[in-house]
Scaffold this active site. Sequence first.
Site, PDB file in Angstrom:
ATOM      1  N   ASP A   1      -4.633   6.384  69.200  1.00  0.00           N
ATOM      2  CA  ASP A   1      -4.454   6.799  67.737  1.00  0.00           C
ATOM      3  C   ASP A   1      -4.854   5.419  66.973  1.00  0.00           C
ATOM      4  OD1 ASP A   1      -3.726   9.091  68.120  1.00  0.00           O
ATOM      5  OD2 ASP A   1      -1.578   8.559  67.952  1.00  0.00           O
TER       6      ASP A   1
ATOM      7  N   ASP B   1      -0.031 -35.933 119.706  1.00  0.00           N
ATOM      8  CA  ASP B   1       0.473 -37.181 118.909  1.00  0.00           C
ATOM      9  C   ASP B   1       1.015 -38.284 119.862  1.00  0.00           C
ATOM     10  OD1 ASP B   1       1.431 -38.831 117.158  1.00  0.00           O
ATOM     11  OD2 ASP B   1       3.146 -37.423 116.278  1.00  0.00           O
TER      12      ASP B   1
ATOM     13  N   ARG C   1      10.033 -37.939 108.080  1.00  0.00           N
ATOM     14  CA  ARG C   1       9.284 -38.204 109.560  1.00  0.00           C
ATOM     15  C   ARG C   1       8.831 -39.798 109.246  1.00  0.00           C
ATOM     16  NH1 ARG C   1       5.470 -36.019 113.625  1.00  0.00           N
ATOM     17  NH2 ARG C   1       6.670 -35.126 115.279  1.00  0.00           N
TER      18      ARG C   1
ATOM     19  N   LYS D   1      -7.245 -31.210 116.515  1.00  0.00           N
ATOM     20  CA  LYS D   1      -6.013 -30.544 115.838  1.00  0.00           C
ATOM     21  C   LYS D   1      -5.655 -31.382 114.568  1.00  0.00           C
ATOM     22  CE  LYS D   1      -1.095 -29.303 116.766  1.00  0.00           C
ATOM     23  NZ  LYS D   1      -0.082 -29.410 117.912  1.00  0.00           N
ATOM     24  N   TRP D   2      -5.718 -30.727 113.412  1.00  0.00           N
ATOM     25  CA  TRP D   2      -5.390 -31.484 112.204  1.00  0.00           C
ATOM     26  C   TRP D   2      -4.213 -31.024 111.734  1.00  0.00           C
ATOM     27  CZ3 TRP D   2      -9.426 -33.807 108.739  1.00  0.00           C
ATOM     28  CH2 TRP D   2      -8.957 -34.073 107.485  1.00  0.00           C
ATOM     29  N   ASP D   3      -3.212 -32.210 111.802  1.00  0.00           N
ATOM     30  CA  ASP D   3      -1.647 -31.776 111.501  1.00  0.00           C
ATOM     31  C   ASP D   3      -1.606 -32.417 110.090  1.00  0.00           C
ATOM     32  OD1 ASP D   3       0.917 -31.152 112.130  1.00  0.00           O
ATOM     33  OD2 ASP D   3       0.933 -31.971 113.913  1.00  0.00           O
TER      34      ASP D   3
ATOM     35  N   CYS E   1      -2.916 -27.405 111.430  1.00  0.00           N
ATOM     36  CA  CYS E   1      -1.405 -27.356 111.778  1.00  0.00           C
ATOM     37  C   CYS E   1      -0.651 -28.065 110.656  1.00  0.00           C
ATOM     38  CB  CYS E   1      -1.155 -28.084 113.143  1.00  0.00           C
ATOM     39  SG  CYS E   1       0.467 -28.551 113.482  1.00  0.00           S
TER      40      CYS E   1
ATOM     41  N   ASP F   1       6.126 -24.270 115.392  1.00  0.00           N
ATOM     42  CA  ASP F   1       6.536 -25.198 116.271  1.00  0.00           C
ATOM     43  C   ASP F   1       7.902 -24.394 117.142  1.00  0.00           C
ATOM     44  OD1 ASP F   1       5.188 -27.232 116.090  1.00  0.00           O
ATOM     45  OD2 ASP F   1       6.647 -28.320 114.724  1.00  0.00           O
TER      46      ASP F   1
HETATM   47  C1  GLA Z   1       3.896 -31.291 114.644  1.00  0.00           C
HETATM   48  C2  GLA Z   1       3.120 -30.105 115.083  1.00  0.00           C
HETATM   49  C3  GLA Z   1       3.353 -30.225 116.778  1.00  0.00           C
HETATM   50  C4  GLA Z   1       2.943 -31.452 117.130  1.00  0.00           C
HETATM   51  C5  GLA Z   1       3.867 -32.607 116.556  1.00  0.00           C
HETATM   52  C6  GLA Z   1       3.379 -34.057 116.788  1.00  0.00           C
HETATM   53  O1  GLA Z   1       5.260 -30.969 114.637  1.00  0.00           O
HETATM   54  O2  GLA Z   1       3.399 -29.011 114.634  1.00  0.00           O
HETATM   55  O3  GLA Z   1       2.671 -29.137 117.368  1.00  0.00           O
HETATM   56  O4  GLA Z   1       1.509 -31.910 117.083  1.00  0.00           O
HETATM   57  O5  GLA Z   1       3.776 -32.375 114.953  1.00  0.00           O
HETATM   58  O6  GLA Z   1       4.109 -34.947 115.953  1.00  0.00           O
END
Ligand code: GLA
Length: 735
Positions: A54, A367, A443, A476-478, A526, A548
């Site tokens: 309207d 690691d 950490r 693996k790139w964390d 990761c 994890d």
């Molecule tokens: C993180 C990742 C794990 C491992 C640790 C190493 O917690 O999720 O898979 O790579 O770091 O410090």
Amino acid sequence: MSIRYLSEYKLFKIDTLRTSYIISITDTEGFIAHVYYGKLISDDDTNYLLRTYDNHWLPSELPQERLNFMNMFPFEFCGDNTGDFRENSIEIEDCNGNNAVLFTYDGYEIIKNGFNRNHEDLMPSLYNKSETLVIYASDKVLGIKLKLYYSIFDDNDAIVRSAEIVNTSDAPIYLNKMYSVCIDMENYDYDMISLHGNWGRERKIERYRIPAGEHRISSTRGRSSHQANPFVAILDSNADQNRGDVYGFNLVYSGNFTAVSEITQFGELRYSMGINPHNFRYHLDVNESFSAPEVVLVYSDCGIGGMSRTYHDLYRKHLINPDFVFKKRPLLINNWEATYFDFDDEKILSIARKAKSIGLDMIVMDDGWFGTRNDPNTSLGDWFVNENKIKCGLPELVRRINDIGLDFGLWFEPEMVSPVSMLNSMHPDWAIKIEGREPALERNQLVLDLSNPEVREYIFNSIKNIISSCNIKYIKWDMNRQLTDLGSSYLDKEHIGELSHRFVMGVYEIQGRLLKEFPYLFIENCSSGGARFDPAMLYYSPQIWASDDTDAIERLSIQEGTALCYPLSTISCHVSVSPNEVVGRCTPMYTRSKVASFGTFGCELDITKLNDIELAELKEHIEDYKNISDLVLSGDYYRISSYNDNQTHDSWMIISKDKQKAVFTLVQVAARHNNRELKIRLKGLNPDYLYKISSPLYKEDILLHGNVLMNAGLVIPYARKDFLTREFILNAVKC
Ligand code: GLA
């Protein structure tokens, strides 16, 4: 599939194969209105849905009640401080400190084929769009332009939305908030599904009635996070895996995000999604622009399962690197849960030899291989090999691994620096922190300031040097800590509010540069397990470490939640030791292996400690996985039952696109009623095909038609001693 302007009705109509999305522009005001999103409908004049027929509500007709109009009109992108009190989509502070903004229509463009937005070339974006609608709008007082983007694909029902702001005014502004999506929908008594969790419990499915008022799912942690995922579904309260309306929203971004539902005073639903405005303040100089990340919208009238399969197909064909997405993934063993920090070259080689003997393809050194790192307290940033541990040196270790017949992968955590590290002593100003304030540690590490190009250059060169020095196929790139204390020695006062966004863009830049330099490199992302499992990371890495927590029973719900929108091949699933390192539960090798076969399979235990019988069993499961890995890469996923819901068993199917081959997996977690045989109706098969069903449970193969299996069901006998898990392979024998 088309995007059209229906000029007789002044409607934009976006049609995919099964869905329609409709936008209208009001005549005098030029407001951009949301009309409809859902099942495909005809090209009728649907402007009546705006309930302004309207004209008595329109401000041009009733200016004295403009505010009431603004507060109920279904805006496609909501301004600020101009009468709409619901969740806004943008906040701008102009050079006078005022913050009102309201966009009205200027025009449109429909772009055919392959359109990609200017995301400073960094922001992940879906590729091979078939058509894109750009709606141009502006705030006529500020002189600032807005572009709203809607893209479709010729082989998928998803619609991708995003927005861009251009400061076409003659003074700088601050952008204090910029969402990607606002959508005003009816609320047909909808439920919401979101994915919640924490470390070791990622992406647990939560389903609930959408509450009145605002309900927010978000991350302010600098990553998409364990706690929430940038995915939300809005669905009929009676929708299930097979039936009902479901709307999925998935933000293509890895940093702070917000998803807000708001049930208004009128019982309608506004849903908004985008970058979290918390600690966000973007300085836009004259002629500068800001692009919000994309949101992938999926509507399905075939329940949750229909939505999941649409996302899986879309991400496999239009998001993940086409060089990798359908290629067989390396079946790898990772030494993290096998050794933690306690390893040397000999240990890695001994695991590699055993890995080769059971049919694995790659070993990943996790690691602890660099600097002087023997625990989490030192050396992040010092990316050179620790020759006390890797005595033969990295190139020699890789050569020996290759001689064994395995490929080699390496762990990095590039975004971080340890306070105790050479990097930190040389460049203490490279960490994110506020001068004069003790930064919070997690950490025992700090986050590097990726807004600083020198820092990005350092990270890129560090990884490049290592990769160029030997035959590394995979990294693996964390990313193991959250962002706090947002201060930068690089960004000045005008730009400091950009830090968390520039950090995320820095991650994209480095990963993108690495892939340009080493196109064969396979990146697995990761983040303390699965704290950055989002579509933007998938743009750079075809798979992501899901959690994890590798306990097979815990993994059932983590993997079910992840697969709601992310393809199975993107979910890294490893067989680990029993009792499990996180929850201490003992689980048979069969169960651990079949649960790891849900996604991309790998191992994460010290196989040098397994006896011959255990090794032989694991080898058999690896062979089994090789037979179904094509299904994981490209098949259709059907959720059959959920341990989350029924508290006794979990089951799923993966079926090839041509319906010739399928795998059905059942994990029995708790006792069945009186140990009765289970009857389960399968899904997704061709009703007319005759299938041969093979399983260790049956003495001989069974022959049944798809229609029998899907309607009458399959009977799973009870096997007293060994009842935990069973895998069934189905092959069509007659079509
Ligand atoms: C993180 C990742 C794990 C491992 C640790 C190493 O917690 O999720 O898979 O790579 O770091 O410090």
